[in-house]
Motif scaffolding. Structure first.
Motif, PDB file in Angstrom:
ATOM      1  N   ARG A 141       0.865  -1.179   0.000  1.00 11.36           N
ATOM      2  CA  ARG A 141       0.000   0.000   0.000  1.00 11.36           C
ATOM      3  C   ARG A 141       0.901   1.229   0.000  1.00 11.36           C
ATOM      4  NH1 ARG A 141      -5.461  -1.198   3.208  1.00 11.36           N
ATOM      5  NH2 ARG A 141      -5.588   1.070   3.125  1.00 11.36           N
ATOM      6  N   PRO A 164       2.248   4.637   0.783  1.00  8.03           N
ATOM      7  CA  PRO A 164       1.977   5.579   1.881  1.00  8.03           C
ATOM      8  C   PRO A 164       1.409   6.907   1.393  1.00  8.03           C
ATOM      9  CG  PRO A 164       4.136   4.554   2.147  1.00  8.03           C
ATOM     10  CD  PRO A 164       3.643   4.180   0.792  1.00  8.03           C
ATOM     11  N   GLU A 165       1.861   7.369   0.229  1.00  7.63           N
ATOM     12  CA  GLU A 165       1.418   8.677  -0.242  1.00  7.63           C
ATOM     13  C   GLU A 165      -0.043   8.676  -0.685  1.00  7.63           C
ATOM     14  OE1 GLU A 165       4.126   6.937  -3.526  1.00  7.63           O
ATOM     15  OE2 GLU A 165       3.805   6.759  -1.360  1.00  7.63           O
ATOM     16  N   GLU A 207      -2.385   6.952   1.107  1.00 13.22           N
ATOM     17  CA  GLU A 207      -3.212   6.688   2.286  1.00 13.22           C
ATOM     18  C   GLU A 207      -4.041   7.900   2.705  1.00 13.22           C
ATOM     19  OE1 GLU A 207      -3.790   3.671   3.854  1.00 13.22           O
ATOM     20  OE2 GLU A 207      -2.829   3.096   1.969  1.00 13.22           O
TER      21      GLU A 207
END
Length: 616
Positions: A590, A592-593, A595
């Motif tokens: 996934r 992070p940017e 999320e």
């Protein structure tokens, strides 16, 4: 993995032989002698060391405490469970009806060996281990293989390119960029054809359709988990992408091509959650984000030689016992626990085998037949597995006397009625001299083909694959391959180069009103995600492992089978209070940017609003 047993020719028949004049004969499992000895020798020489969890498990003394485990099924899920449990000191016995490896195994073409060579290698379907996988590669790294620092994992090789083979137009040939890849050497004509295919495909997709598809991809990418699980899980990919309102090129490439050839489900039925999650993972993989390796990896030899046989040898060295040819009939239940497993041994004698714990590692269509009313009542989630669906995706191999001038990797015949995918294997087996090692010495390559669509009429007989005889299936597949590959003046496949063919022996009764397939594949129509059970059941000594179990990768894959087995072992360790380390279970990457955008979408979803990027 359970299924139709390997049996003498009087029971199971297959087709093999010369060109189109074939004969029918039986099939047997490849014997394993030299490889086991080599692996044992390598391990004894100290070239590979056991996992730290082995020592930890033995120190915990599980086996001495009599904590025995019966693993019911010897496919990827069952072998993974046996591996993890044996490393932790448990006493494990694997019961397998047919042959270890399940749908992942390779096997021999009967009667094809000549002059001291091995039989021609065949398989249920070609193996594909992309970089989005993390759990399965970890297991492969822990299977010793002579000369390999990372065990069986070092038997993976990465094709340099792939191709969308179009019928009636130039094919779309694409490199697979990855550090260390050497670009394929191309002739001027190959460059011309590649550019033509790219321009034709781009021209065939109107700009507004391309923009719309990109928007849909971004909508899914930024959707929160709740929207994915509750909305996109119930939305067919066909509807999500508005395929019915788009051009034929859009439908063939972005709707039908994606779902039928990769997920083996019709676009009109496939869950957007499943298709989108897989597509998202491959995009990140191609960008090098969260990847275990290149987007495309295959084994450098037939599957059993490169992986399954060394795995069996390693598990035996850990003390795992195998009962091959034993068929599970029922998981017995009483007094709140599983009391045994009713099995039939190779001699036809029914027995009740007992253990302290049971891991049911059969494919779902066979596992649910062994769950009686009392067991289902003890855990109603088992009954919900009846709503899970399977379909046919089966392999056929064509053995050739000339190396075909094809792409150096997988090809996807996206216009073929039977949704064919294929790969020429010999060039990816650098340590094998195909004609010297296999068959009669005249076959130099194996074109391995997967048939994903068995219910659409073909181009040769106008019948579905299920309505055709075995020979007609072979002729039809060959014709569809030629239609996709020989259509623009470039003769990739020649009838004169066809040595023989071999269709998966698990398929039976073709051309009759009731054809059967012993190795169906779990598919993902809308809503079925919510019927998938967890690895830990409500019965205290029963655990589930298989690609139908609820895991992060919502797809019928070896990765899903491996991850579910790890979850089953962790549940067993928790219930026994074991001090052994828990299995690591890696989730899909996934970014992070992204999320923050997904959290924003969660707020919108809970307010009853559509995704901020969703233009409808």
């Amino acid at each position: 993995m359970a299924g139709r047993p390997y049996a003498p020719a009087s029971d199971v028949t297959v087709t093999a032989g010369k060109g189109w004049g074939m004969h029918r004969t039986g099939t047997t499992r490849r014997s394993f002698v030299a490889g086991a000895a080599a692996v044992a020798g390598a391990a004894g020489a100290g070239s590979l060391t056991a996992s730290p969890s082995v020592a930890a498990g033995r120190e915990a003394g599980e086996a001495r405490a009599g904590r025995s485990v019966a693993v019911l099924g010897g496919g990827v899920a069952g072998l993974t469970a046996a591996h993890e449990l044996a490393e932790r000191g448990f006493e494990v016995t694997v019961y397998e009806r047919r042959a270890l490896g399940g749908k992942a195994r390779s096997f021999d073409v009967p009667g094809s060996a000549r002059g001291g060579r091995r039989p021609l290698p065949a398989e249920h379907g070609f193996r594909f281990i992309p970089g989005i996988y993390h759990n399965l590669p970890d297991t492969m790294r822990r299977i010793p293989f002579p000369g390999n620092a990372q065990g069986v994992f070092d038997n993976l090789v990465a094709p340099r390119e792939m191709m969308f083979a179009r019928t009636g137009r130039e094919d779309l040939r694409m490199p697979i960029p990855w550090p260390g890849h050497r670009p394929a050497r191309l002739t001027l004509d190959e460059i011309r054809r590649a550019l033509t295919g790219l321009v034709e495909t781009a021209a065939g997709l109107p700009p507004h359709e391309t923009a719309y598809f990109v928007n849909r991809a971004l909508v899914f990418l930024t959707s929160c988990d709740e929207r994915r699980d509750e909305v996109w899980e119930r939305t067919p990919w066909w509807d999500f992408t508005r395929a019915a309102q788009m051009s034929e090129a859009y439908r063939r490439i972005l709707a039908i091509g994606v779902t039928r050839n990769i997920v083996a489900t019709k676009a009109e039925e496939a869950s957007t959650r499943t298709v989108g999650t897989l597509g998202e993972a491959f995009v990140y993989n191609a960008l090098g984000r969260g990847a275990d390796g290149p987007p495309d990896r295959i084994l450098n030899a037939p599957t059993n030689e490169a992986w399954i046989d060394p795995w069996e040898a390693h598990l035996r060295s850990l003390g795992v016992e195998f009962r091959i040819g034993w068929t599970l009939h029922e998981v017995l239940y009483g007094d709140g626990r599983v009391t045994g497993a009713l099995v039939e041994d190779p001699g036809g004698v029914r027995r009740n085998v007992t253990a302290d714990h049971y891991v049911c590692a059969l494919p779902v269509e066979r596992a649910r037949r062994t769950w009686g009313a009392a067991l289902r009542a003890a855990d109603p989630r088992l009954a919900r597995c009846d709503r899970l669906r399977t379909d046919w995706m089966t392999g056929i191999q064509f053995y050739l006397t000339e190396r075909p001038p094809l792409v150096h990797g997988h090809l996807n015949c996206i216009d073929s009625p039977w949704s064919l995918t294929a790969i020429a294997q010999a060039e990816h087996w650098p340590d094998r001299d195909f004609p010297a090692d296999y068959g009669d010495g005249t076959a130099v390559d194996c074109l391995s083909v997967d048939i994903s669509e068995w219910d659409e009429p073909g181009i040769l007989y106008g019948r579905t694959a299920k309505q055709c005889t075995r020979e007609q299936v072979a002729r039809e597949v060959w014709a569809q391959l030629k239609a996709a590959l020989n259509d623009t003046g470039h003769q990739a496949l020649k009838d004169s180069a066809l040595h023989s063919w071999y269709l998966d022996p698990g398929v039976d009764g073709l051309g009759t009103p009731s054809p059967t397939n012993a190795d169906e594949l779990l598919i993902h129509p809308v809503g079925t995600f919510h019927h998938r059970p967890p690895a830990a059941t409500a019965i205290p000594n029963l655990y589930l492992a298989g690609d139908y179990v609820a895991v992060d990768i919502d797809l019928a894959t070896m990765e899903g089978a491996n991850a579910s087995a790890r979850q089953a072992v962790n549940a067993l360790l928790d219930r026994t209070g074991s001090a052994a380390p828990r299995c690591t279970v890696r989730r899909l990457f996934r970014a992070p940017e992204i999320e923050l955008l997904r959290r924003h979408d969660r707020t919108r979803y809970r307010l009853g609003l559509r995704n901020a990027l969703d233009l409808g």
